[in-house]
Design an enzyme around this catalytic site. Sequence first.
Site, short mmCIF file in Angstrom:
data_model
loop_
_atom_site.label_atom_id
_atom_site.label_comp_id
_atom_site.label_asym_id
_atom_site.label_seq_id
_atom_site.Cartn_x
_atom_site.Cartn_y
_atom_site.Cartn_z
N ARG A 80 70.61 25.65 58.75
CA ARG A 80 71.44 25.24 59.88
C ARG A 80 72.89 25.14 59.42
O ARG A 80 73.18 24.76 58.28
CB ARG A 80 70.94 23.89 60.38
CG ARG A 80 71.57 23.40 61.69
CD ARG A 80 71.10 24.20 62.87
NE ARG A 80 71.32 23.48 64.12
CZ ARG A 80 71.70 24.07 65.25
NH1 ARG A 80 71.90 25.37 65.30
NH2 ARG A 80 71.84 23.36 66.36
N THR A 102 69.63 32.35 71.15
CA THR A 102 68.98 32.40 69.86
C THR A 102 68.11 33.65 69.82
O THR A 102 68.00 34.38 70.80
CB THR A 102 68.10 31.16 69.64
OG1 THR A 102 67.19 31.07 70.74
CG2 THR A 102 68.92 29.89 69.59
N GLU A 157 78.40 26.38 66.87
CA GLU A 157 77.36 25.36 66.83
C GLU A 157 77.89 23.93 66.95
O GLU A 157 77.09 23.01 67.16
CB GLU A 157 76.57 25.48 65.52
CG GLU A 157 75.72 26.72 65.44
CD GLU A 157 74.59 26.75 66.45
OE1 GLU A 157 74.33 25.72 67.09
OE2 GLU A 157 73.98 27.82 66.60
N ASP A 182 76.59 21.88 69.70
CA ASP A 182 75.25 21.28 69.69
C ASP A 182 75.28 19.81 69.26
O ASP A 182 74.25 19.13 69.31
CB ASP A 182 74.31 22.06 68.77
CG ASP A 182 73.65 23.23 69.48
OD1 ASP A 182 73.87 23.40 70.69
OD2 ASP A 182 72.92 23.98 68.82
#
Length: 579
Positions: A113, A386, A425, A428
């Site tokens: 990640r 994704t 990201e 998120d």
Amino acid sequence: MKPLLVMRGAARRGRRPAQAGIALALSFALLWPVSARDARPAHPPGVAIASAHALATEAGLEILREGGNAFDAAIAVSAALSVVEPVSSGLGGGGFFLLHDAKSGRDVFVDAREVAPRSATPARYLDAAGELDRDKAENGATSAGIPGLPAALAHIARKYGRLPLAKSLAPAIRIARDGFPVYPRLVDEYAERKPVMERYAATRAVYLADGDPPELGETLKQPDLARTLERIAAQGFDGFYRGPVARDLLAAVKADGVEWTAEELANYTVKEREPIRFRYRDWNLVTAPPPSSGGIALAEILKILEGWDLESLEPAQRIHYEVEAMRRAYRDRTLYLGDPDSVRIPVRLLTSDDYAAGLRASILPDKATPSDMLPGTLPPRESVNTTHFSIMDADGNLAAVTQTVNLAYGSGMVVGGAGFLLNDEMDDFALKPGTPNAFGVSGYDANAVAPGRRPLSSMSPTFMFGPDRIAVLGTKGGSRIITSTMIGILGFDAGLDSPEVVALPRYHHQYLPDAITEEPGALPDGVVQGLQAMGYRVENYTSPLVLMHAVDWDRRTNAMHAGADPRNPVGEGRVVVSP
């Protein structure tokens, strides 16, 4: 095919009586060893791959033909998707690799990640009025985390693969250099992101190379990306996180007003974590731990559902119980889950049988539970862009991999000279702790932005080990990943194979907003009316799609199956049986 929810009385191939969940100290794969008296084959008769693009599936098969294992093939498929599916993933993003080594029976979760850079603080994402600045959260360098995917490719090749990294990356390098045909999704998503994509000279150099945006059937070539892949192939981790590529990356984010340091690039590390493990009926499941919310949520949902014989229920009643389990799991997701290196997560409690029993007891048999009766906060918005792929090799090694750049084309910013798009990201995270906003980003401390943290995700790569069958599955789809994976698990439990499972209709509830969303026609009219009578609001969604890719092996028949979601015309699932 008929929706799973109306398949009452369907034959359940090989089902044994339902059992309560039990704690397991040994690998689930060892529960059904092959004995001398066991006539079932010890290894699959061939290999199976399902991915979101035919070229990526072929890249994985090429590496398997050259003597690689499932982990080498995972590198090849991952890198190829990074080339042909920039709308969903890439070297500038990250992902989760769930791996099963057949020889040892070991499962490992490789967390690649993205991480928040040192310069990332909540204040950075607020405008002059103190409100969340969506542009900073979604576009350009401010929206990006330190990429993790290249580190994962190098790590897996070094620790688990049979072949040199250069061999496994060769198909992706070739595709990037020679190009591939543009397909509809690239065109459509570019149109959506056009204003952002065309801010950046390096992005225009790739996607407007012939003077106009990508058009259907054109060949998209990415020579800079090919050279970056060649550097990774030659130097592994250092080929991306140090040297020319790192310098290009640091220069690109600085030019967009953000400071990253060479040190934080060089210090990026993948994390090997223990997967979430739990039992559902006859299956032992292995799935994603935090910073994914998927495994804990799946365990919570399925353990709640074990209290009912779902197949004996009328469809509306079954959906009611499934939705109430979803509602409770997503509520807990908002309160407790985040980066496990930064916050304490009550994993044992949330995945326990007793906790599930308590939640089950709160579900009324004939009435929806309004979400505002369950204290919590809005879940964060998650992009559906994704991608997922599933692999099984002839030795029984497994790979379930989900990777992403977040929004379509990530941040929209290509790194000049290196040819890859940076992720976005940071969106998120809960970028404004304590204050939900109209876009669904909520404030909760467990997922607050801070330097070095990894944002929460719903990505849920999963293995299913049964007495006679093994399955590998996962999906794209943002917050719908978890519920779609649940539907896939129930499909395998009902005896379906991979092509049937990936085609199942899908429906979803995520606590807030308090509504069931369904693909058009997923729920028959009578079921919708029954749910509405219980107090549910039911809404259709047509976009974005949730796409599942799965493979399975039935040891009784020695048959393998690979299913690429039929909603995706460029995806492919293939089985190659050894002669």
